[in-house]
Design an enzyme around this catalytic site. Structure first.
Site, PDB file in Angstrom:
ATOM      1  N   ARG A 102      33.041  55.951  32.270  1.00  6.64           N
ATOM      2  CA  ARG A 102      31.814  55.926  31.846  1.00  6.64           C
ATOM      3  C   ARG A 102      31.630  54.711  31.033  1.00  6.64           C
ATOM      4  O   ARG A 102      30.275  54.120  31.288  1.00  6.64           O
ATOM      5  CB  ARG A 102      31.440  57.098  31.039  1.00  6.64           C
ATOM      6  CG  ARG A 102      31.027  58.390  31.487  1.00  6.64           C
ATOM      7  CD  ARG A 102      32.418  59.048  32.341  1.00  6.64           C
ATOM      8  NE  ARG A 102      33.568  59.354  31.357  1.00  6.64           N
ATOM      9  CZ  ARG A 102      34.609  59.381  31.893  1.00  6.64           C
ATOM     10  NH1 ARG A 102      34.919  59.445  33.155  1.00  6.64           N
ATOM     11  NH2 ARG A 102      35.688  59.604  30.923  1.00  6.64           N
ATOM     12  N   CYS A 104      32.140  64.864  26.749  1.00  6.63           N
ATOM     13  CA  CYS A 104      32.497  63.549  27.089  1.00  6.63           C
ATOM     14  C   CYS A 104      31.100  63.049  26.319  1.00  6.63           C
ATOM     15  O   CYS A 104      29.926  63.383  26.868  1.00  6.63           O
ATOM     16  CB  CYS A 104      32.540  63.282  28.290  1.00  6.63           C
ATOM     17  SG  CYS A 104      32.624  61.255  28.439  1.00  6.63           S
ATOM     18  N   THR A 109      30.466  59.495  25.811  1.00  8.96           N
ATOM     19  CA  THR A 109      29.804  58.578  26.520  1.00  8.96           C
ATOM     20  C   THR A 109      28.983  59.227  27.785  1.00  8.96           C
ATOM     21  O   THR A 109      28.014  58.443  28.187  1.00  8.96           O
ATOM     22  CB  THR A 109      30.939  57.631  26.906  1.00  8.96           C
ATOM     23  OG1 THR A 109      31.961  57.242  25.852  1.00  8.96           O
ATOM     24  CG2 THR A 109      30.515  56.340  27.379  1.00  8.96           C
ATOM     25  N   THR A 138      33.809  55.222  21.821  1.00 11.42           N
ATOM     26  CA  THR A 138      34.006  54.009  22.816  1.00 11.42           C
ATOM     27  C   THR A 138      32.917  53.035  22.876  1.00 11.42           C
ATOM     28  O   THR A 138      31.854  53.157  22.218  1.00 11.42           O
ATOM     29  CB  THR A 138      34.171  54.746  24.229  1.00 11.42           C
ATOM     30  OG1 THR A 138      32.747  55.199  24.491  1.00 11.42           O
ATOM     31  CG2 THR A 138      35.166  55.817  24.228  1.00 11.42           C
ATOM     32  N   LYS A 162      44.476  59.476  26.596  1.00  9.48           N
ATOM     33  CA  LYS A 162      44.271  59.697  27.948  1.00  9.48           C
ATOM     34  C   LYS A 162      45.566  59.543  28.777  1.00  9.48           C
ATOM     35  O   LYS A 162      45.850  59.849  29.855  1.00  9.48           O
ATOM     36  CB  LYS A 162      43.222  58.608  28.507  1.00  9.48           C
ATOM     37  CG  LYS A 162      41.773  58.863  28.061  1.00  9.48           C
ATOM     38  CD  LYS A 162      40.978  58.311  28.620  1.00  9.48           C
ATOM     39  CE  LYS A 162      39.409  58.487  28.401  1.00  9.48           C
ATOM     40  NZ  LYS A 162      38.742  59.610  29.087  1.00  9.48           N
ATOM     41  N   CYS A 191      34.158  60.582  20.408  1.00  5.50           N
ATOM     42  CA  CYS A 191      34.868  60.549  21.722  1.00  5.50           C
ATOM     43  C   CYS A 191      35.756  61.540  21.830  1.00  5.50           C
ATOM     44  O   CYS A 191      36.371  61.963  20.939  1.00  5.50           O
ATOM     45  CB  CYS A 191      35.699  59.096  21.771  1.00  5.50           C
ATOM     46  SG  CYS A 191      36.807  59.347  23.443  1.00  5.50           S
TER      47      CYS A 191
END
Length: 233
Positions: A52, A86, A88, A128, A168, A197
């Site tokens: 994203r 999520c 973002t 982010t 991640k 985030c």
């Protein structure tokens, strides 16, 4: 007896750990003693959805297209409401909402309501680059009368490293590198930090040195309530 509770659909895969985290939190936060007292949840762990942050920077709407496909797929499977674990990705929330006929909860707005209920007037936004650039939290928090402050450029780079190269990537997260920055922001008036985030609540799990607001937990509770479940107190 007819079950009047609604089915929750999770537009997941952004990333898989964040998807598992909100699923676990919904289960943990539901007041239930037996399997049948838990909510019906559908998950589309769509890892084909492109990054994203990269797409926001590039001006691409590719995530919206695939998120919309997930939304329609979940709706066709019987979901009555949708959540997007999520932060973002909420830049594309409007597009996703328009493509289906069921509600799509909005994590930043739910978080703003939760922060206001706690009486917090100034918070630090840990997120982010995509979330920071998009301003998806800024306008809503301003609407709720809450000041948002952003970390330094160096701290933002550290956050991106923690999110992408540690959580991640399935590696242990080192959040101690941010300690000096968090203390500085607190000294300048931040009463709490928004972990904006969905990888960050995983990274900061167990950290009791600062006051954190977890939007994943906020969204989980909102989904339970919206689905007609009972929150554990």
């Amino acid at each position: 007896m007819i079950n009047s509770r609604r089915v929750i659909g999770i537009i997941g895969g952004m990333g898989p750990m964040a998807t598992a985290d909100i699923f676990r939190k919904i289960i943990e936060k539901t007041d239930a003693e037996r399997d049948c007292e838990h909510l019906h949840i559908l998950i589309d762990n769509n890892t084909d959805i492109p990054d994203r942050t990269a797409c926001i920077i590039e001006g691409s709407d590719a995530p919206a297209l695939l998120m919309s496909e997930s939304a329609k797929r979940l709706e066709s499977m019987g979901a009555d409401l949708l959540i997007i674990p999520c932060n973002t990705a909420h830049f594309f929330h409007g597009r996703v909402s328009e493509c289906c006929g069921i509600p799509v909860l909005h994590m930043p707005r739910e978080t703003a309501e939760a922060v206001r209920s706690l009486g917090i007037k100034c918070a630090g936004l840990l997120a982010t680059e995509g979330t920071l650039l998009s301003g998806i939290y800024d306008g809503i928090f301003e609407e709720y009368g809450i000041e948002l402050r952003r970390p330094s450029e160096q701290a933002r780079k550290m956050l991106m490293h923690i999110i992408y190269n540690e959580v991640k990537a399935g590696r242990p997260a080192d959040t101690e590198v941010l300690e000096e920055e968090l203390c500085r922001m607190e000294a300048e008036g931040c009463e709490a930090f928004i972990l904006a985030c969905t990888e960050l609540p995983i990274a900061f799990a167990g950290n009791t040195l600062h006051r954190f607001i977890d939007p994943t937990s906020v969204l989980a509770e909102a989904a339970i309530t919206a689905a007609g479940g009972k929150l554990k107190r």
